[in-house]
Scaffold this motif. Structure first.
Motif, PDB file in Angstrom:
ATOM      1  N   GLU B 288      24.869  48.056  41.948  1.00 49.66           N
ATOM      2  CA  GLU B 288      25.010  46.961  42.911  1.00 49.66           C
ATOM      3  C   GLU B 288      23.683  46.489  43.466  1.00 49.66           C
ATOM      4  N   LEU B 289      22.682  46.523  42.621  1.00 50.32           N
ATOM      5  CA  LEU B 289      21.371  46.024  43.033  1.00 50.32           C
ATOM      6  C   LEU B 289      21.084  44.710  42.309  1.00 50.32           C
ATOM      7  N   LEU B 290      20.027  44.056  42.748  1.00 49.23           N
ATOM      8  CA  LEU B 290      19.496  42.876  42.041  1.00 49.23           C
ATOM      9  C   LEU B 290      20.490  41.720  41.926  1.00 49.23           C
ATOM     10  N   LYS B 291      21.354  41.572  42.911  1.00 50.39           N
ATOM     11  CA  LYS B 291      22.337  40.487  42.801  1.00 50.39           C
ATOM     12  C   LYS B 291      21.684  39.111  42.830  1.00 50.39           C
ATOM     13  N   HIS B 292      20.693  38.941  43.691  1.00 46.93           N
ATOM     14  CA  HIS B 292      20.003  37.639  43.740  1.00 46.93           C
ATOM     15  C   HIS B 292      19.299  37.362  42.431  1.00 46.93           C
ATOM     16  N   TRP B 293      18.632  38.399  41.968  1.00 46.68           N
ATOM     17  CA  TRP B 293      17.822  38.278  40.762  1.00 46.68           C
ATOM     18  C   TRP B 293      18.682  37.832  39.568  1.00 46.68           C
ATOM     19  N   ASN B 294      19.875  38.422  39.433  1.00 47.75           N
ATOM     20  CA  ASN B 294      20.756  38.047  38.329  1.00 47.75           C
ATOM     21  C   ASN B 294      21.153  36.582  38.404  1.00 47.75           C
ATOM     22  N   MET B 295      21.404  36.123  39.629  1.00 39.30           N
ATOM     23  CA  MET B 295      21.734  34.705  39.811  1.00 39.30           C
ATOM     24  C   MET B 295      20.556  33.835  39.374  1.00 39.30           C
ATOM     25  N   VAL B 296      19.360  34.226  39.831  1.00 36.20           N
ATOM     26  CA  VAL B 296      18.166  33.458  39.461  1.00 36.20           C
ATOM     27  C   VAL B 296      18.026  33.419  37.937  1.00 36.20           C
ATOM     28  N   LEU B 297      18.243  34.568  37.295  1.00 36.47           N
ATOM     29  CA  LEU B 297      18.064  34.629  35.842  1.00 36.47           C
ATOM     30  C   LEU B 297      19.046  33.738  35.107  1.00 36.47           C
ATOM     31  N   ILE B 298      20.309  33.728  35.537  1.00 30.19           N
ATOM     32  CA  ILE B 298      21.278  32.923  34.788  1.00 30.19           C
ATOM     33  C   ILE B 298      21.058  31.431  35.058  1.00 30.19           C
ATOM     34  N   ILE B 299      20.635  31.112  36.274  1.00 29.32           N
ATOM     35  CA  ILE B 299      20.316  29.702  36.571  1.00 29.32           C
ATOM     36  C   ILE B 299      19.139  29.253  35.709  1.00 29.32           C
ATOM     37  N   LEU B 300      18.137  30.115  35.648  1.00 27.53           N
ATOM     38  CA  LEU B 300      16.948  29.815  34.841  1.00 27.53           C
ATOM     39  C   LEU B 300      17.319  29.676  33.363  1.00 27.53           C
ATOM     40  N   THR B 301      18.174  30.595  32.885  1.00 31.04           N
ATOM     41  CA  THR B 301      18.557  30.538  31.471  1.00 31.04           C
ATOM     42  C   THR B 301      19.263  29.224  31.163  1.00 31.04           C
ATOM     43  N   TYR B 302      20.158  28.815  32.060  1.00 30.20           N
ATOM     44  CA  TYR B 302      20.863  27.541  31.858  1.00 30.20           C
ATOM     45  C   TYR B 302      19.855  26.382  31.815  1.00 30.20           C
ATOM     46  N   ALA B 303      18.932  26.374  32.774  1.00 25.35           N
ATOM     47  CA  ALA B 303      17.936  25.291  32.803  1.00 25.35           C
ATOM     48  C   ALA B 303      17.108  25.303  31.519  1.00 25.35           C
ATOM     49  N   LEU B 304      16.761  26.503  31.033  1.00 25.83           N
ATOM     50  CA  LEU B 304      15.938  26.595  29.820  1.00 25.83           C
ATOM     51  C   LEU B 304      16.726  26.184  28.579  1.00 25.83           C
ATOM     52  N   VAL B 305      18.036  26.428  28.600  1.00 24.84           N
ATOM     53  CA  VAL B 305      18.880  25.980  27.484  1.00 24.84           C
ATOM     54  C   VAL B 305      18.846  24.454  27.390  1.00 24.84           C
ATOM     55  N   ILE B 306      19.026  23.801  28.545  1.00 24.75           N
ATOM     56  CA  ILE B 306      19.002  22.329  28.537  1.00 24.75           C
ATOM     57  C   ILE B 306      17.589  21.851  28.197  1.00 24.75           C
ATOM     58  N   PHE B 340      19.481  22.145  38.515  1.00 25.21           N
ATOM     59  CA  PHE B 340      18.660  23.255  38.998  1.00 25.21           C
ATOM     60  C   PHE B 340      18.642  23.269  40.531  1.00 25.21           C
ATOM     61  N   THR B 341      18.474  22.099  41.126  1.00 25.51           N
ATOM     62  CA  THR B 341      18.434  22.011  42.588  1.00 25.51           C
ATOM     63  C   THR B 341      19.769  22.441  43.196  1.00 25.51           C
ATOM     64  N   ILE B 342      20.858  21.925  42.636  1.00 24.19           N
ATOM     65  CA  ILE B 342      22.179  22.288  43.172  1.00 24.19           C
ATOM     66  C   ILE B 342      22.411  23.793  43.046  1.00 24.19           C
ATOM     67  N   SER B 343      22.051  24.370  41.883  1.00 24.91           N
ATOM     68  CA  SER B 343      22.252  25.810  41.676  1.00 24.91           C
ATOM     69  C   SER B 343      21.479  26.610  42.717  1.00 24.91           C
ATOM     70  N   LEU B 344      20.222  26.216  42.946  1.00 31.01           N
ATOM     71  CA  LEU B 344      19.421  26.965  43.912  1.00 31.01           C
ATOM     72  C   LEU B 344      19.987  26.815  45.314  1.00 31.01           C
ATOM     73  N   TYR B 345      20.480  25.623  45.635  1.00 30.16           N
ATOM     74  CA  TYR B 345      21.091  25.409  46.944  1.00 30.16           C
ATOM     75  C   TYR B 345      22.293  26.344  47.132  1.00 30.16           C
TER      76      TYR B 345
END
Lengths: 167, 687
Positions: B288-306, B340-345
């Motif tokens: 149950e660690l790194l919950k923020h980090w995982n969110m950041v990673l998947i948001i980043l991965t989506y942005a990098l896919v596009i 990306f902006t909406i995801s971070l918000y």
């Protein structure tokens, strides 16, 4: 020291290493992308430095010696900015005009190696190498593009009468 | 007619996706499950619609409908059937449709699953997937229409448009331009579908992550639900990259497999962030660690896919992959920026809910090492991203175009990849929660000794490069640790009376994720050995020799025995050299490097002749030849040590991913928390 701090220090070292690697590698391998005019205008600054230039190949000047693998040709200046190229009627037209304009700046190029498939008149050459003191450009790498070879927007040479089939 | 059916279906698919977005949103806002159900059905319908679109394009391609601009640009009459079908993704407009169709396929499968336990996620998952899909369908409808046809205007111009421009006549060319011959290779036919599938499948974990942020159900449920989607995405992306490498090696005729071309890097970026994501979600599940980090990673991965799709499709960067310049660039840029902006918000809004009361307790614990592994992966992402955008940035800032080439990537990522290898070697030995340096040392002694012996052996064999020896040492260390893990596991089972074989099979079957992961690691290690071999020890030479002449390269030699020239049935003129390969003076084989000239597209293509063994490849390229003179032919010759290890490693890697992704017999086993968390939970229960 708490584990949290130790951990942050570890993270900081990784981040610092990444920043250092980016800066040192950029410095060591950054390459200016120049047009023939720019290179000739700032000759003294760029002699001996590794740069990338682009120009239009003059077909008549291509000379290849298969024994020594020495390839010589001359390129003419073409604008480097895509927008300018588009404004002047597209790459194909710009290259054609560059080759047939005797007032354009020219640059002699020498390359050792196999003769590239796409090296021909009015091809766009993107060349990596350096300018020698003798005013000749010594190429390490040649990249050639023939605008007509890839996905033409419209097949302009196709000869066909207008037809009404498949409507 | 066919084009109009396809065009109509495309519009319907677009409108259905908009309808699904609208109803899902309304249903979620007003808590009306019936509306969400309607949205789900609309999302299901998108797939048959897009299948109809894809089928009609393929039918147009197969029947040589050259009045359609896209058909003319990618096919010609004499192309074989299979190439006409796969030409669907051979050009810009078709490849966008193909992307959308894959997206719809995955969404269709997703919509069919049972949503009983995850009702609240459903509308938001629909919205995220359908917004992505609607964006791509919008591009196809309004910018890159695959059904647009050719018209001759009154003043003699040929234009493309869906409907007749005023005063224009329909125009049908006699034949198409044909698919670029470089793309007529099995690797190139399969490479885009795999790469796109990988891209598209990463949208699904992202959709669940967003649903989790919006609904506030921020436990690890979204990760468990999408674990296999992430693994599938990752596997497809890996396969896509490897096929691209193989194509480059077999077809491009430059002796290499990876050129750090911006578009290659663009495909590597989501793979890197996705790999980091696959590792760090394990920590969230266990600790149950790194919950923020995982969110950041998947948001980043989506942005990098596009971003990756954008780079391949926009023509912003010149590269072998780029299609013609297109106007879709700014639209992509806007889409990435907005999502990306909406995801971070959304992430900021739930920041506090994602906080964990647990901390990393030891620097040598597995979660700490995983976190360092993540940081290094992100470091490589930053380096590679910098390399891609540097030319654009420098032009914006200084007005001067400055590029960085392959040396930049090699210098900057090399040490980081080495660090990753080291972490990959140590991490399996450390434990969750708390690990002591003493225990780690004890476990490291045997692999360390063996790896040092390996390096000593290599040095004795004549390897002199310090960097290569360091690389091989890391490879050996990590390899021995990983094999050691298997040995330890098998031994423990054998003590219970199992035969070695049963013990091995059961070890794998009972701990698929763990040992599947280790098999993937072994694949990476084998690939790493191949990469070190080719990076440090490749040699090359070139020469022009008369018939019967000889070229020597190290222990190898080749003779030019003759040349055959003929026309192939598919409109190629083939020049094929017969070359004998000798090693230490012994003839070891004959290879046929050749040059194909495609008459229709005036494009030559260089196919190397390769004599391949586990130790090295002897790779011959026919550069030039003089048909009827004594001058002979020019050859470029490469020796690529260990290059086969890369392909072998890739196979092991794929096998490991399949083992890890195979459904667990006991689904609860995967969710078992670590002993530390179990202890904490027990403590909390007894105050």
């Amino acid at each position: 020291m708490s584990n949290r701090n130790k951990f942050l220090i570890g993270a900081f070292f990784i981040a610092a290493a990444v920043v250092y690697l980016i800066f040192s590698a950029t410095k060591a391998s950054a390459q200016y992308f120049l047009t023939v005019n720019e290179l000739l205008a700032r000759k003294s600054e760029f002699v001996g430095k590794n740069v990338r230039i682009s120009g239009a190949v003059l077909g008549k000047t291509i000379h290849y010696d298969p024994q020594t693998l020495e390839l010589r040709f001359t390129i003419a200046h073409v604008p480097g900015d895509n927008k300018v190229v588009e404004a002047q009627g597209g790459l194909e037209k710009v290259l054609h005009e560059a080759v047939n304009d005797p007032n354009r700046a020219h640059l002699d190029v020498v390359y050792h190696g196999p003769r590239p498939d796409l090296l021909k008149n009015e091809a766009q050459a993107i060349i990596t190498g350096h300018l020698g003191n003798d005013g000749v450009f010594y190429a390490d790498e040649l990249l050639l593009k023939c605008p007509s070879h890839y996905e033409d927007a419209v097949p302009n040479q196709a000869q066909s009468s207008p037809s009404n089939n498949n409507q | 007619m066919l084009a109009h059916i396809g065009y109509g279906a495309l519009w319907l698919a677009f409108l259905l996706s908009l309808y699904a977005i609208g109803t899902a949103f309304y249903g979620a806002q007003r808590h009306k499950p019936a509306w969400a159900e309607s949205a789900r059905r609309a999302a299901l319908l998108v797939w048959p619609m897009l299948t109809l679109v894809a089928v009609s394009i393929i039918a147009l391609l197969l029947t040589n409908q050259f009045q359609i601009e896209f058909v003319t640009s990618v096919t010609s009459r004499e192309m074989p059937l299979y190439l006409k079908i796969t030409a669907l993704w051979g050009g810009q407009a078709g490849s966008l449709i193909f992307w959308s169709w894959l997206m719809a396929t995955f969404t269709f499968a997703l919509m069919l699953r049972s949503w009983a336990r995850d009702r609240e996620f459903l509308p938001w998952v629909i919205i995220v997937t359908m917004v992505t899909l609607a964006f791509f369908l919008g591009l196809s409808l309004f910018v890159e229409n695959p059904f647009a046809r050719l018209w001759a205007t009154a003043n003699g111009h040929i234009v493309k448009a869906m409907f007749r421009p005023a005063g224009a006549m329909p125009f049908t060319p006699q034949d198409g331009n044909g698919l670029n011959p470089l793309l007529r290779h099995p690797g190139m036919i399969l490479h885009p579908p795999f790469l796109y599938s990988g891209f598209v499948a990463f949208v699904i974990p992202y959709a669940f992550a967003m649903a989790s942020l919006i609904t506030g159900r921020t436990d690890a449920r979204w990760i468990r639900l999408t674990r296999r989607w992430s693994l599938a995405a990752w596997l497809f992306l890996s396969l896509g990259l490897i096929l691209g490498m193989r194509w480059s090696y077999d077809v491009l005729g430059w002796g290499g497999y990876w050129g750090w071309d911006p578009v290659e890097v663009a495909a590597l970026l989501p793979w890197l962030s996705g790999t980091a994501f696959l590792h760090s979600v394990m920590i969230q599940e266990k600790e149950e660690l790194l919950k923020h980090w995982n969110m950041v990673l998947i948001i980043l991965t989506y942005a990098l896919v596009i971003f990756g799709t954008f780079l391949t499709r926009s023509g912003v960067l010149s590269s072998v992959h780029a299609f013609a310049q297109s106007s879709i660039g700014p639209l992509f840029f806007a889409f990435i920026g907005i999502t990306f902006t909406i995801s971070l918000y959304l992430l900021m809004r739930r920041w506090n809910a994602l906080k964990s009361d647990l901390k990393i307790e030891s620097l040598l614990s597995r979660e700490a090492l995983f976190t360092f592994n993540n940081l290094v992966f992100m470091g490589i992402v930053v380096v590679a991203f910098w390399g891609v955008i540097f030319p654009i940035l420098s032009e914006l800032v200084t007005g001067q175009k400055v590029t960085v080439g392959p040396p930049f990537y090699q210098k900057a990522t090399g040490p980081l990849f080495a660090l990753l290898l080291l972490l990959m070697g140590i991490a399996p030995l450390s434990a969750w929660g708390y690990a002591s340096a003493r225990r780690l040392k004890k476990l490291l002694i045997v692999p360390l000794t063996l790896s040092l012996l390996t390096v000593a052996g290599l040095a004795a064999l004549g390897v002199r490069s310090v960097w290569a020896l360091l690389g091989f040492w890391l490879v050996a260390l990590t390899g021995f640790v990983t094999i050691g893990e298997f040995v330890r596991g098998v031994r423990a089972r054998m003590r219970r009376g199992e035969s070695p074989f049963t013990a091995f099979v059961r070890l794998l079957a009972r701990n698929r994720r763990r040992y599947g992961g280790y098999i993937v690691h072994l694949g990476v290690i084998v690939m790493a050995a191949g990469i070190i071999g080719t990076q440090f020890f490749a040699t090359q030479t070139q020469a022009t020799v008369p018939q019967g002449g000889k070229i020597t390269l190290g222990r190898y030699a080749m003779t030019y025995d003759g040349l055959q020239e003929f026309f192939a049935r598919d409109g190629r003129h083939v020049a094929r050299a017969i070359v004998s390969v000798y090693k230490d003076g012994q003839k070891v084989g004959t290879v046929h490097p050749r040059r194909d000239f495609y008459v229709d597209s005036q494009q030559p293509m260089t196919i190397p002749g390769v004599r391949s063994t586990w130790l090295d490849d002897f790779y011959v390229i026919l550069v030039d030849w003089q048909p009827i003179s004594v001058e002979g032919a020019t050859f470029k010759v490469y020796r690529q040590p260990l290059v086969n290890w890369i392909w072998m490693g890739a196979l092991i890697f794929i096998l490991g991913t399949l083992v890890a992704a195979w459904p667990e017999p006991d689904p609860e086993a995967a969710k078992r928390p670590s002993p530390r968390r179990a202890r904490r939970a027990a403590k909390a229960a007894t105050p």
